[in-house]
Design a protein around this motif. Structure first.
Motif, PDB file in Angstrom:
ATOM      1  N   VAL A 151       5.596 136.228   2.031  1.00 44.94           N
ATOM      2  CA  VAL A 151       6.107 137.242   1.107  1.00 44.94           C
ATOM      3  C   VAL A 151       5.149 138.419   1.107  1.00 44.94           C
ATOM      4  O   VAL A 151       3.970 138.269   0.792  1.00 44.94           O
TER       5      VAL A 151
ATOM      6  N   ALA B  82       6.785 140.670  -6.009  1.00 45.73           N
ATOM      7  CA  ALA B  82       6.544 139.522  -5.134  1.00 45.73           C
ATOM      8  C   ALA B  82       6.230 138.271  -5.952  1.00 45.73           C
ATOM      9  O   ALA B  82       6.673 137.169  -5.618  1.00 45.73           O
ATOM     10  N   ARG B  83       5.483 138.440  -7.037  1.00 45.46           N
ATOM     11  CA  ARG B  83       5.158 137.308  -7.913  1.00 45.46           C
ATOM     12  C   ARG B  83       6.430 136.723  -8.522  1.00 45.46           C
ATOM     13  O   ARG B  83       6.630 135.506  -8.532  1.00 45.46           O
TER      14      ARG B  83
ATOM     15  N   CYS C 239       8.342 134.815  -5.858  1.00 50.73           N
ATOM     16  CA  CYS C 239       7.713 133.528  -5.544  1.00 50.73           C
ATOM     17  C   CYS C 239       7.954 132.501  -6.647  1.00 50.73           C
ATOM     18  O   CYS C 239       8.214 131.334  -6.364  1.00 50.73           O
TER      19      CYS C 239
ATOM     20  N   ALA D 153      11.598 131.425  -6.355  1.00 46.83           N
ATOM     21  CA  ALA D 153      11.797 130.591  -5.168  1.00 46.83           C
ATOM     22  C   ALA D 153      11.194 129.204  -5.360  1.00 46.83           C
ATOM     23  O   ALA D 153      11.792 128.199  -4.969  1.00 46.83           O
ATOM     24  N   ALA D 154      10.018 129.135  -5.977  1.00 45.38           N
ATOM     25  CA  ALA D 154       9.379 127.843  -6.217  1.00 45.38           C
ATOM     26  C   ALA D 154      10.169 127.000  -7.211  1.00 45.38           C
ATOM     27  O   ALA D 154      10.196 125.773  -7.106  1.00 45.38           O
TER      28      ALA D 154
ATOM     29  N   LEU E 173       5.535 128.736   0.543  1.00 47.84           N
ATOM     30  CA  LEU E 173       5.445 130.167   0.332  1.00 47.84           C
ATOM     31  C   LEU E 173       4.003 130.636   0.500  1.00 47.84           C
ATOM     32  O   LEU E 173       3.094 129.993   0.000  1.00 47.84           O
TER      33      LEU E 173
ATOM     34  N   GLY F  97       1.802 134.290   0.078  1.00 53.09           N
ATOM     35  CA  GLY F  97       1.794 135.689  -0.295  1.00 53.09           C
ATOM     36  C   GLY F  97       0.812 136.461   0.563  1.00 53.09           C
ATOM     37  O   GLY F  97      -0.306 136.006   0.791  1.00 53.09           O
TER      38      GLY F  97
END
Length: 80
Positions: free
Chosen positions: A47, A56-57, A60, A63-64, A72, A74
């Motif tokens: 990402v 992005a956080r 993530c 998605a998690a 994942l 970063g």
């Protein structure tokens, strides 16, 4: 092993120039959770968090929560 890079640009070389040196299958997708729905097993997702760290956080975390077995990673700058 396959690798998916989520970034706003068109090329993974922008975020990770050395990724081209590896023999991995690399796909570039838009930084959106819906883009991860067709990611096959055994895929690592990178990402791009170099410029939009908060976005992005959030991506993530989402998605998690929905795909806990998805690896994942970063990609951040020194200040990130």
């Amino acid at each position: 092993m396959a690798c998916v890079v989520l970034l706003s640009g068109d090329s993974a070389d922008d975020a990770l120039p050395s990724l081209a040196l590896l023999t991995h299958d690399v796909r570039v997708l838009a930084p959106d959770l819906s883009a991860l729905t067709d990611v096959p097993g055994g895929t690592v997702v990178l990402v791009d968090a170099r410029t939009r760290l908060a976005q992005a956080r959030t991506l993530c975390i989402s998605a998690a929560a929905t795909m806990p077995d998805l690896p994942l990673v970063g990609v951040v700058t020194e200040g990130g």
